[in-house]
Motif scaffolding. Structure first.
Motif, PDB file in Angstrom:
ATOM      1  N   ALA A 170       0.823  -1.208   0.000  1.00 54.27           N
ATOM      2  CA  ALA A 170       0.000   0.000   0.000  1.00 54.27           C
ATOM      3  C   ALA A 170       0.855   1.255   0.000  1.00 54.27           C
ATOM      4  O   ALA A 170       1.894   1.316   0.670  1.00 54.27           O
ATOM      5  N   ALA A 171       0.393   2.248  -0.745  1.00 56.70           N
ATOM      6  CA  ALA A 171       0.926   3.611  -0.680  1.00 56.70           C
ATOM      7  C   ALA A 171      -0.272   4.537  -0.591  1.00 56.70           C
ATOM      8  O   ALA A 171      -1.224   4.403  -1.370  1.00 56.70           O
ATOM      9  N   GLU A 214       1.811   9.657  -1.353  1.00 59.16           N
ATOM     10  CA  GLU A 214       2.977   8.767  -1.328  1.00 59.16           C
ATOM     11  C   GLU A 214       3.189   8.150  -2.706  1.00 59.16           C
ATOM     12  O   GLU A 214       4.315   7.771  -3.048  1.00 59.16           O
ATOM     13  N   ASN A 215       2.118   8.036  -3.468  1.00 53.51           N
ATOM     14  CA  ASN A 215       2.231   7.463  -4.806  1.00 53.51           C
ATOM     15  C   ASN A 215       3.072   8.325  -5.739  1.00 53.51           C
ATOM     16  O   ASN A 215       3.478   7.869  -6.803  1.00 53.51           O
ATOM     17  N   TYR A 216       3.348   9.574  -5.332  1.00 53.55           N
ATOM     18  CA  TYR A 216       4.218  10.452  -6.114  1.00 53.55           C
ATOM     19  C   TYR A 216       5.670  10.392  -5.635  1.00 53.55           C
ATOM     20  O   TYR A 216       6.507  11.148  -6.142  1.00 53.55           O
ATOM     21  N   MET A 217       5.989   9.521  -4.692  1.00 52.36           N
ATOM     22  CA  MET A 217       7.360   9.394  -4.178  1.00 52.36           C
ATOM     23  C   MET A 217       8.069   8.276  -4.944  1.00 52.36           C
ATOM     24  O   MET A 217       7.866   7.094  -4.658  1.00 52.36           O
ATOM     25  N   PRO A 218       8.929   8.623  -5.912  1.00 53.87           N
ATOM     26  CA  PRO A 218       9.522   7.580  -6.760  1.00 53.87           C
ATOM     27  C   PRO A 218      10.384   6.591  -5.991  1.00 53.87           C
ATOM     28  O   PRO A 218      10.451   5.416  -6.365  1.00 53.87           O
ATOM     29  N   CYS A 240      -2.152  -1.233  -3.643  1.00 49.67           N
ATOM     30  CA  CYS A 240      -3.354  -0.658  -3.062  1.00 49.67           C
ATOM     31  C   CYS A 240      -3.101   0.811  -2.735  1.00 49.67           C
ATOM     32  O   CYS A 240      -2.125   1.137  -2.055  1.00 49.67           O
ATOM     33  N   ALA A 241      -3.983   1.681  -3.234  1.00 48.78           N
ATOM     34  CA  ALA A 241      -3.775   3.124  -3.105  1.00 48.78           C
ATOM     35  C   ALA A 241      -5.000   3.786  -2.485  1.00 48.78           C
ATOM     36  O   ALA A 241      -5.825   4.381  -3.190  1.00 48.78           O
ATOM     37  N   PRO A 242      -5.150   3.708  -1.154  1.00 50.78           N
ATOM     38  CA  PRO A 242      -6.210   4.476  -0.500  1.00 50.78           C
ATOM     39  C   PRO A 242      -5.914   5.968  -0.659  1.00 50.78           C
ATOM     40  O   PRO A 242      -4.772   6.401  -0.456  1.00 50.78           O
ATOM     41  N   VAL A 273      -3.342  -2.162  -9.943  1.00 53.24           N
ATOM     42  CA  VAL A 273      -3.503  -1.017  -9.040  1.00 53.24           C
ATOM     43  C   VAL A 273      -4.969  -0.926  -8.621  1.00 53.24           C
ATOM     44  O   VAL A 273      -5.865  -0.918  -9.475  1.00 53.24           O
ATOM     45  N   LEU A 274      -5.179  -0.851  -7.301  1.00 52.82           N
ATOM     46  CA  LEU A 274      -6.520  -0.760  -6.725  1.00 52.82           C
ATOM     47  C   LEU A 274      -6.588   0.532  -5.927  1.00 52.82           C
ATOM     48  O   LEU A 274      -6.023   0.627  -4.828  1.00 52.82           O
ATOM     49  N   SER A 275      -7.221   1.544  -6.490  1.00 52.79           N
ATOM     50  CA  SER A 275      -7.291   2.846  -5.833  1.00 52.79           C
ATOM     51  C   SER A 275      -8.710   3.104  -5.340  1.00 52.79           C
ATOM     52  O   SER A 275      -9.662   3.115  -6.127  1.00 52.79           O
ATOM     53  N   ALA A 276      -8.845   3.325  -4.029  1.00 46.55           N
ATOM     54  CA  ALA A 276     -10.140   3.610  -3.411  1.00 46.55           C
ATOM     55  C   ALA A 276     -10.126   5.038  -2.892  1.00 46.55           C
ATOM     56  O   ALA A 276      -9.286   5.392  -2.056  1.00 46.55           O
ATOM     57  N   CYS A 277     -11.049   5.856  -3.395  1.00 46.86           N
ATOM     58  CA  CYS A 277     -11.138   7.266  -2.993  1.00 46.86           C
ATOM     59  C   CYS A 277     -12.437   7.496  -2.225  1.00 46.86           C
ATOM     60  O   CYS A 277     -13.453   6.844  -2.474  1.00 46.86           O
TER      61      CYS A 277
END
Length: 304
Positions: free
Chosen positions: A158-159, A163-167, A182-184, A207-211
């Motif tokens: 998970a990120a 955090e998903n923008y932190m290479p 997983c990207a909450p 990629v599983l992104s839940a907003c």
């Protein structure tokens, strides 16, 4: 494998209602065949979109301090009664879940992703870098909470949100062999969709992104977000999505309301996608670039 992302928001400052809503979403996703379920960032504890907590540079107000008191009271201790309740649900349903929450540890709050499975509570990831004004509310995690959970058929990591923008974080997680990324989040911008597809392509992972989807009427009446007080004002607009390892959108993005997205994943797509790109394997250049990751737990005071 069938997976699900849930787009919803729980009432701010009402932790029992948030836990009950999380249980409802887990049960709905499981009834639709999902073996892995992702819930949004700060689902348990709440994301106070549009509230300033009385902060200006060099100044805090008494009203803002009391608002933080309410926010801290809604956060959860981990492990604790709330994680116990959710663990019982995932044990009963036999599913894995990644659930966004606000953790209270001493007098500091952390934005976290909680991991659950058929064996109950499995661990957490603390957000390494809260974004902008989030730093008024949340502390920084350290490298000791970067778990990857093996479900037996796929590996979950998970990120949280930006955090998903932190290479470098992405690189560290790719090296752990994440299959289901997983990207909450609460990022509802159209640009977020490009980020999710990029990570799928770069990491050759699903990629599983839940907003969250949050309207003004989801906040207590005495709060006044900067977006306005009209009950139907949308504070967080959703955009939950599921993406394949080659960047194909399998479900979503979901807009204009709450809901649960599901997708059936062909896990053989992981090997097919990594045939020509493995960023920490055959497509790496360790003779030129290396990354050191410190996974030590950092504590202020240690005793003998």
């Amino acid at each position: 494998m069938t997976v699900a992302v849930a787009q919803a928001a729980a009432p701010l400052f009402d932790t029992p209602a948030a836990v009950a809503r999380a249980e409802e979403l887990l049960r709905e996703a499981s009834a639709r065949g999902a073996e892995v379920v992702v819930l949004p960032e700060a689902f348990i504890g709440g994301y106070p979109k549009g509230l300033d907590f009385g902060i200006t540079v060099g100044s805090r107000t008494p009203a803002g301090r009391d608002l933080f008191r309410r926010y801290q009271a809604a956060a959860i201790e981990v492990p604790g009664p709330e994680t116990g309740t959710l663990a019982a649900v995932t044990r009963e349903l036999g599913v894995h879940a990644v659930i966004g929450a606000v953790e209270r540890r001493g007098s500091t709050l952390y934005c976290v992703a909680l991991f659950f499975g058929p064996d109950g509570y499995l661990g957490l990831h603390r957000k390494l870098m809260p974004t902008a004004a989030e730093r008024y509310l949340w502390g920084q995690g350290d490298g000791s909470t970067l778990p990857v959970v093996d479900t037996g058929t796929a590996r979950l990591g998970a990120a949280i949100c930006w955090e998903n923008y932190m290479p470098l974080l992405r690189t560290a997680m790719y090296a752990k062999g994440v299959d289901l990324w997983c990207a909450p989040t609460v990022d509802d911008r159209d640009a977020w969709q490009a980020t999710m597809r990029h990570i799928a392509l770069e990491g050759r992972c699903f990629v599983l992104s839940a907003c969250q989807y949050l309207r003004r009427d989801g906040l207590p009446d005495d709060l006044h977000p900067v977006q306005g007080d009209a009950p139907d004002t949308v504070l967080i607009g959703g955009g939950s999505v599921i993406v394949s390892p080659l960047g194909e959108v399998l479900a979503g993005p979901l807009r204009d309301g709450e809901g649960v997205l599901t997708a059936e994943l062909d896990l053989d797509e992981l090997a097919r996608a990594r045939f020509d790109l493995d960023t920490t394997g055959h497509y790496a250049r360790p003779d030129v670039f290396t990354l050191h990751v410190d996974e030590t737990a950092r504590t202020t005071v240690t005793g003998s």
